[in-house]
Design a protein around this motif. Sequence first.
Motif, PDB file in Angstrom:
ATOM      1  N   UNK A  91       0.848  -1.185   0.000  1.00 33.02           N
ATOM      2  CA  UNK A  91       0.000   0.000   0.000  1.00 33.02           C
ATOM      3  C   UNK A  91       0.891   1.245   0.000  1.00 33.02           C
ATOM      4  N   UNK A  92       1.170   1.750  -1.166  1.00 31.81           N
ATOM      5  CA  UNK A  92       2.119   2.855  -1.297  1.00 31.81           C
ATOM      6  C   UNK A  92       1.670   4.119  -0.568  1.00 31.81           C
ATOM      7  N   UNK A  93       0.377   4.429  -0.682  1.00 29.14           N
ATOM      8  CA  UNK A  93      -0.145   5.645  -0.029  1.00 29.14           C
ATOM      9  C   UNK A  93       0.040   5.552   1.480  1.00 29.14           C
ATOM     10  N   UNK A  94      -0.258   4.366   2.015  1.00 28.64           N
ATOM     11  CA  UNK A  94      -0.131   4.155   3.457  1.00 28.64           C
ATOM     12  C   UNK A  94       1.323   4.318   3.887  1.00 28.64           C
ATOM     13  N   UNK A  95       2.218   3.771   3.087  1.00 30.66           N
ATOM     14  CA  UNK A  95       3.632   3.854   3.407  1.00 30.66           C
ATOM     15  C   UNK A  95       4.103   5.300   3.381  1.00 30.66           C
ATOM     16  N   UNK A  96       3.672   6.032   2.378  1.00 29.86           N
ATOM     17  CA  UNK A  96       4.067   7.446   2.287  1.00 29.86           C
ATOM     18  C   UNK A  96       3.591   8.211   3.509  1.00 29.86           C
ATOM     19  N   UNK A  97       2.377   7.877   3.942  1.00 30.68           N
ATOM     20  CA  UNK A  97       1.805   8.528   5.110  1.00 30.68           C
ATOM     21  C   UNK A  97       2.614   8.209   6.365  1.00 30.68           C
ATOM     22  N   UNK A  98       2.961   6.934   6.541  1.00 34.24           N
ATOM     23  CA  UNK A  98       3.731   6.520   7.713  1.00 34.24           C
ATOM     24  C   UNK A  98       5.107   7.182   7.752  1.00 34.24           C
ATOM     25  N   UNK A  99       5.746   7.208   6.583  1.00 34.75           N
ATOM     26  CA  UNK A  99       7.072   7.819   6.500  1.00 34.75           C
ATOM     27  C   UNK A  99       6.982   9.298   6.883  1.00 34.75           C
ATOM     28  N   UNK A 100       5.949   9.944   6.361  1.00 43.65           N
ATOM     29  CA  UNK A 100       5.739  11.371   6.644  1.00 43.65           C
ATOM     30  C   UNK A 100       5.472  11.597   8.132  1.00 43.65           C
ATOM     31  N   UNK A 101       4.580  10.744   8.687  1.00 42.20           N
ATOM     32  CA  UNK A 101       4.226  10.879  10.111  1.00 42.20           C
ATOM     33  C   UNK A 101       5.437  10.705  11.025  1.00 42.20           C
ATOM     34  N   UNK A 102       6.413   9.940  10.552  1.00 40.91           N
ATOM     35  CA  UNK A 102       7.611   9.730  11.366  1.00 40.91           C
ATOM     36  C   UNK A 102       8.659  10.798  11.131  1.00 40.91           C
ATOM     37  N   UNK A 103       8.276  11.802  10.360  1.00 39.32           N
ATOM     38  CA  UNK A 103       9.177  12.936  10.152  1.00 39.32           C
ATOM     39  C   UNK A 103      10.394  12.608   9.301  1.00 39.32           C
ATOM     40  N   UNK A 104      10.247  11.629   8.414  1.00 42.69           N
ATOM     41  CA  UNK A 104      11.383  11.238   7.582  1.00 42.69           C
ATOM     42  C   UNK A 104      11.223  11.837   6.188  1.00 42.69           C
ATOM     43  N   UNK A 105      12.313  12.421   5.708  1.00 41.65           N
ATOM     44  CA  UNK A 105      12.304  13.038   4.391  1.00 41.65           C
ATOM     45  C   UNK A 105      12.508  11.978   3.312  1.00 41.65           C
ATOM     46  N   UNK A 106      11.504  11.848   2.442  1.00 41.22           N
ATOM     47  CA  UNK A 106      11.571  10.824   1.409  1.00 41.22           C
ATOM     48  C   UNK A 106      12.705  11.023   0.433  1.00 41.22           C
ATOM     49  N   UNK A 107      13.139  12.261   0.318  1.00 37.17           N
ATOM     50  CA  UNK A 107      14.175  12.537  -0.679  1.00 37.17           C
ATOM     51  C   UNK A 107      15.560  12.414  -0.095  1.00 37.17           C
ATOM     52  N   UNK A 108      15.760  11.433   0.770  1.00 39.82           N
ATOM     53  CA  UNK A 108      17.091  11.267   1.334  1.00 39.82           C
ATOM     54  C   UNK A 108      17.552   9.833   1.151  1.00 39.82           C
ATOM     55  N   UNK A 109      18.831   9.626   1.450  1.00 41.83           N
ATOM     56  CA  UNK A 109      19.387   8.282   1.359  1.00 41.83           C
ATOM     57  C   UNK A 109      19.356   7.661   2.753  1.00 41.83           C
ATOM     58  N   UNK A 110      19.387   6.349   2.794  1.00 39.66           N
ATOM     59  CA  UNK A 110      19.362   5.660   4.075  1.00 39.66           C
ATOM     60  C   UNK A 110      20.491   6.101   4.994  1.00 39.66           C
TER      61      UNK A 110
END
Lengths: 232, 127
Positions: A104-123
């Motif tokens: 569930x991509x939308x759910x994952x994006x939401x979770x990542x956002x809620x955890x304050x993680x910037x999607x445009x970064x490297x691990x």
Amino acid sequence: MLMEVRHVSKRYGKKTALADVSLKLEKGKLYALCGNNGAGKSTLMRILASVERVDQGDVLFETHSLSYLDRKEIAYFADESFFSDDVEIEEIFDLYEYFFDDFDRKKCERLVYQNGIDRNSALSSLSKGNRVKLELSFTLSRRAKLYLFDEPFASLDPLAREEVMQMIVSCGSEDATYVIATHLLAEFESYFDQVLFLQDGKLIVDQSVDKILGEKQMGVQDYLKTCLRANG
Amino acid sequence: MQYQNNEPIYLQIIHDFKSKIVSGAYPPGSKVLPVRECAIAYAVNPNTMQKALSILEQEGLVYTKRTAGRFISEDAGRIARLKEEMVSVYVKRLVSEMRSFGISDEVILTSVREELKRNVDGSTSCK
């Protein structure tokens, strides 16, 4: 019943990792898998995840023999990160979409956002705590029947540990079965339905937390200690 | 929430809810958080929380409004009965524990009366 492990043994060379282990995993329950290092926790997790074969015994998933095909219903969070440090987070989204129909991509994006993680970064740019929460977001965004977590709390500070536990308990599919291998039973006792305890490859305890508190009238840690003593 | 080692967790949650209903911390008619959020607040998994809430619902202390969610009972009579139930539980516990120490009923009574006479600041009134 979701899974049944029947008289499973596993050896690595001369070392016996699991000796005649039998257990049942019920749908919708949250299990703690405890035991010292080397007791066989990771081996059992890998067998449940269907990434490791047994030497003796068999494993049933629902009504059939567990096979690699069942991996589409099983989400496995290993004790070591699957990804190398230079992987970009966006790449992981693409990977998961490609490999898992139930992602569930939308759910994952939401979770990542809620955890304050910037999607445009490297691990590599993430703190240990955020890295774990990121990888958890992916695991929990799969619609699995069984979620397996091998030591998700390792090296995390107390606040991050609590956030991780809260994520596991609230973000996965409802009615799924959850197994968490951990040392930190005392900290998270109240979350678990059932406790499994491995010692030297043998399953010494398979007991409901309610029963331990209600009938034995002791904390789960103390109960495990008494069982350990009884087993010499 | 600190859990004890003598009782299943869902029972301890039920007791906590009852205490908070009686004390007014969970006011009558107030909204109960959805199961997942409640579970996090009580540090349990959603199954355990659901079990506790179902029993509270069966006992008429919590009710579900079709699409709006769960609410604390507004039935003043039911809450009054709950207060009585709790009083009864605590009194039973006090009496049985004191008796098990070999304390006589007369002493139990006078001790309770004395404690009631104590003013809030801890001083004793001689009336």
